[in-house]
Design a protein around this motif. Structure first.
Motif, PDB file in Angstrom:
ATOM      1  N   UNK A   2       0.832  -1.192   0.000  1.00 30.48           N
ATOM      2  CA  UNK A   2       0.000   0.000   0.000  1.00 30.48           C
ATOM      3  C   UNK A   2       0.865   1.240   0.000  1.00 30.48           C
ATOM      4  N   UNK A   3       0.369   2.299  -0.578  1.00 31.41           N
ATOM      5  CA  UNK A   3       1.117   3.543  -0.700  1.00 31.41           C
ATOM      6  C   UNK A   3       0.781   4.444   0.467  1.00 31.41           C
ATOM      7  N   UNK A   4       1.801   4.975   1.131  1.00 24.34           N
ATOM      8  CA  UNK A   4       1.607   5.872   2.257  1.00 24.34           C
ATOM      9  C   UNK A   4       2.360   7.161   1.972  1.00 24.34           C
ATOM     10  N   UNK A   5       1.688   8.175   1.455  1.00 27.44           N
ATOM     11  CA  UNK A   5       2.364   9.420   1.127  1.00 27.44           C
ATOM     12  C   UNK A   5       2.978  10.065   2.364  1.00 27.44           C
ATOM     13  N   UNK A   6       4.056  10.770   2.166  1.00 29.33           N
ATOM     14  CA  UNK A   6       4.716  11.488   3.244  1.00 29.33           C
ATOM     15  C   UNK A   6       4.516  12.980   3.059  1.00 29.33           C
ATOM     16  N   UNK A   7       5.038  13.752   4.025  1.00 27.08           N
ATOM     17  CA  UNK A   7       4.873  15.212   3.932  1.00 27.08           C
ATOM     18  C   UNK A   7       5.632  15.798   2.759  1.00 27.08           C
ATOM     19  N   UNK A   8       6.572  15.011   2.161  1.00 29.22           N
ATOM     20  CA  UNK A   8       7.315  15.502   1.007  1.00 29.22           C
ATOM     21  C   UNK A   8       6.574  15.268  -0.293  1.00 29.22           C
ATOM     22  N   UNK A   9       5.479  14.500  -0.231  1.00 23.58           N
ATOM     23  CA  UNK A   9       4.739  14.207  -1.444  1.00 23.58           C
ATOM     24  C   UNK A   9       5.220  12.967  -2.149  1.00 23.58           C
ATOM     25  N   UNK A 217      -0.182   0.442  -5.322  1.00 22.03           N
ATOM     26  CA  UNK A 217      -0.714  -0.897  -5.138  1.00 22.03           C
ATOM     27  C   UNK A 217      -2.013  -1.036  -5.913  1.00 22.03           C
ATOM     28  N   UNK A 218      -2.179  -2.177  -6.573  1.00 21.59           N
ATOM     29  CA  UNK A 218      -3.399  -2.469  -7.315  1.00 21.59           C
ATOM     30  C   UNK A 218      -4.243  -3.457  -6.505  1.00 21.59           C
ATOM     31  N   UNK A 219      -5.438  -3.053  -6.155  1.00 19.39           N
ATOM     32  CA  UNK A 219      -6.324  -3.948  -5.417  1.00 19.39           C
ATOM     33  C   UNK A 219      -6.809  -5.056  -6.345  1.00 19.39           C
ATOM     34  N   UNK A 220      -6.874  -6.259  -5.798  1.00 14.39           N
ATOM     35  CA  UNK A 220      -7.255  -7.413  -6.589  1.00 14.39           C
ATOM     36  C   UNK A 220      -8.650  -7.871  -6.223  1.00 14.39           C
ATOM     37  N   UNK A 221      -9.383  -8.326  -7.240  1.00 16.40           N
ATOM     38  CA  UNK A 221     -10.724  -8.854  -7.000  1.00 16.40           C
ATOM     39  C   UNK A 221     -10.653 -10.011  -6.005  1.00 16.40           C
ATOM     40  N   UNK A 222      -9.632 -10.833  -6.148  1.00 17.40           N
ATOM     41  CA  UNK A 222      -9.433 -11.959  -5.237  1.00 17.40           C
ATOM     42  C   UNK A 222      -7.943 -12.062  -4.952  1.00 17.40           C
ATOM     43  N   UNK A 223      -7.492 -11.522  -3.829  1.00 23.82           N
ATOM     44  CA  UNK A 223      -6.048 -11.480  -3.566  1.00 23.82           C
ATOM     45  C   UNK A 223      -5.440 -12.820  -3.188  1.00 23.82           C
ATOM     46  N   UNK A 224      -6.246 -13.835  -2.886  1.00 19.46           N
ATOM     47  CA  UNK A 224      -5.685 -15.123  -2.493  1.00 19.46           C
ATOM     48  C   UNK A 224      -6.645 -16.248  -2.837  1.00 19.46           C
ATOM     49  N   UNK A 225      -6.080 -17.440  -2.987  1.00 20.67           N
ATOM     50  CA  UNK A 225      -6.875 -18.657  -3.170  1.00 20.67           C
ATOM     51  C   UNK A 225      -6.347 -19.697  -2.195  1.00 20.67           C
ATOM     52  N   UNK A 239     -11.695   0.405 -11.810  1.00 17.54           N
ATOM     53  CA  UNK A 239     -12.814   1.284 -11.485  1.00 17.54           C
ATOM     54  C   UNK A 239     -12.271   2.675 -11.172  1.00 17.54           C
ATOM     55  N   UNK A 240     -13.115   3.540 -10.673  1.00 14.93           N
ATOM     56  CA  UNK A 240     -12.702   4.916 -10.420  1.00 14.93           C
ATOM     57  C   UNK A 240     -11.637   5.021  -9.341  1.00 14.93           C
ATOM     58  N   UNK A 241     -11.520   4.014  -8.491  1.00 14.61           N
ATOM     59  CA  UNK A 241     -10.498   4.034  -7.446  1.00 14.61           C
ATOM     60  C   UNK A 241      -9.173   3.449  -7.907  1.00 14.61           C
ATOM     61  N   UNK A 242      -9.132   2.922  -9.117  1.00 14.85           N
ATOM     62  CA  UNK A 242      -7.922   2.276  -9.614  1.00 14.85           C
ATOM     63  C   UNK A 242      -6.924   3.298 -10.144  1.00 14.85           C
ATOM     64  N   UNK A 243      -5.622   3.107  -9.891  1.00 14.63           N
ATOM     65  CA  UNK A 243      -4.604   3.979 -10.496  1.00 14.63           C
ATOM     66  C   UNK A 243      -4.593   3.898 -12.014  1.00 14.63           C
ATOM     67  N   UNK A 244      -5.179   2.839 -12.591  1.00  8.46           N
ATOM     68  CA  UNK A 244      -5.209   2.695 -14.044  1.00  8.46           C
ATOM     69  C   UNK A 244      -6.449   3.332 -14.666  1.00  8.46           C
ATOM     70  N   UNK A 245      -7.315   3.896 -13.859  1.00  3.91           N
ATOM     71  CA  UNK A 245      -8.576   4.437 -14.377  1.00  3.91           C
ATOM     72  C   UNK A 245      -8.287   5.566 -15.381  1.00  3.91           C
ATOM     73  N   UNK A 246      -8.824   5.418 -16.582  1.00  4.27           N
ATOM     74  CA  UNK A 246      -8.654   6.429 -17.612  1.00  4.27           C
ATOM     75  C   UNK A 246      -7.366   6.318 -18.397  1.00  4.27           C
ATOM     76  N   UNK A 247      -6.481   5.422 -18.008  1.00  9.46           N
ATOM     77  CA  UNK A 247      -5.217   5.273 -18.725  1.00  9.46           C
ATOM     78  C   UNK A 247      -5.402   4.406 -19.965  1.00  9.46           C
ATOM     79  N   UNK A 248      -4.627   4.683 -20.965  1.00  9.66           N
ATOM     80  CA  UNK A 248      -4.645   3.902 -22.196  1.00  9.66           C
ATOM     81  C   UNK A 248      -3.310   3.183 -22.366  1.00  9.66           C
ATOM     82  N   UNK A 249      -3.235   2.370 -23.394  1.00 11.16           N
ATOM     83  CA  UNK A 249      -1.990   1.669 -23.675  1.00 11.16           C
ATOM     84  C   UNK A 249      -0.855   2.655 -23.921  1.00 11.16           C
ATOM     85  N   UNK A 250      -1.148   3.752 -24.622  1.00 14.47           N
ATOM     86  CA  UNK A 250      -0.115   4.758 -24.881  1.00 14.47           C
ATOM     87  C   UNK A 250       0.330   5.438 -23.591  1.00 14.47           C
TER      88      UNK A 250
END
Length: 333
Positions: A2-9, A217-225, A239-250
């Protein structure tokens, strides 16, 4: 991861690469086989190279070939040492003829018998020099054969999971949205349990300094089996919470994106926890396709079969009727 931002950004969760290294590197962080693109310098020869670790990591054919080379070379060295003691150093029948070749063969096979502590008694050493060499060779044989046996046992007892990753990851339609997916399977008969996956996206920060990278970090639909007898398609919903939301292959290519994958599992055979790593670069992610099913259910005996040869096969993904135009545009890029 998981990502934990600091005061430096800046995110401190750079997975251990450090901000300087992660910003400066021009190559992928993780190779497909799980090795890192890192070289250590400034160490002595003995410090930087572990022969024991090397013998544990190489394949069985390589290990056996190294043992064979050592065996042949060691006997050749001691055979020359016996010849250096003179023609009268070894007493016995000349089974291989007279001349230098016959003496060499006699000395070589006497060395074989001494190194392996066989001792047929047909040839015996004469004189102090020859007997000293016999004593040294016997000690070398006892120690090295014990070491080889120990390393072979360590290789057998060391857990070596054979989890195979699909050659490509895909971005395909998924429950009304899109998802980032890749597939994996266990290629050995040993069973793995409690398999847990973690995926992180490393990319150059959009709108930030040219070389600055961010790790998300990318959340997984099923992180374990719990059980892993079949294949497992790891899914990250975009989805809208994903870091990949709106990104394209380019966008991923321009950001020099890399998907870092880490798996942890319990190996039933060895009773140990094993770890597997791999990664996918942006050009190894296919858009608008899906994986071909590798599970065959229609069998007369009722046994489910997994065809590992189809693990990498993909096909065009048909959009469900009524799919939003945003998804259609997303997958068409």
């Amino acid at each position: 991861m998981a990502v934990r931002p600091t005061h430096t950004g800046r995110s401190p969760d750079d997975l251990g690469f450090g901000p300087v290294v992660s910003d400066a590197t021009r190559r992928r962080f993780l190779n497909r086989d799980g090795s890192f693109n890192v070289k250590r310098t400034g160490l002595g020869f003995a410090e930087s190279r572990s022969f024991y670790r090397y013998l544990l990591d190489i394949s069985w054919p390589q290990f056996i070939s190294h043992v064979a080379y050592w065996y042949l070379a060691t006997n050749a060295i001691f055979a020359l040492a016996y010849l250096a003691c003179g023609p009268a150093a070894l007493d016995g029948p000349e089974d291989y003829g007279a001349g230098w070749l016959g003496h060499l063969l006699s000395a070589y096979f006497f060395s074989v018998q001494t190194l392996a502590t066989i001792g047929y008694g047909r040839i015996s050493p004469i004189g102090i020099p020859a007997n000293l060499i016999v004593a040294i060779e016997s000690l070398v044989g006892l120690v090295t054969f014990a070491l080889i046996t120990g390393i072979a046992f360590a290789r057998f007892s060391r857990p070596r999971p054979a989890i195979r990753f699909s050659a490509y990851a895909v971005v395909a339609p998924y429950r009304g949205i899109t998802a980032f997916m890749f597939r994996l399977a266990n290629t050995r008969d040993s069973e793995l349990f409690d398999v847990t996956g973690e995926v992180a996206l490393a990319r150059r920060r959009i709108g930030g300094p040219v070389n600055e990278r961010q790790f998300e970090s990318l959340s997984l639909e099923r992180p374990s089996v719990t059980f892993f007898p079949l294949s497992w398609t790891v899914v990250h919903p975009i989805d809208e919470a994903s870091p990949m939301y709106g990104l394209t292959s380019k966008d991923l290519t321009d950001a020099d994106a890399e998907f870092l994958v880490r798996l942890t599992a319990y190996d039933e055979t060895t009773g140990q926890t094993v770890h597997v790593r791999s990664s996918y670069k942006a050009d190894e992610v296919k858009w608008g396709v899906k994986f071909v099913s590798i599970i065959d259910r229609d069998n007369a005996d009722g046994i489910i079969r997994v065809d590992i040869t189809r693990l990498d096969e993909i096909e065009p993904a048909a959009l469900p009727a009524g799919s939003p135009s945003s998804i259609q545009r997303h997958l068409s890029l």
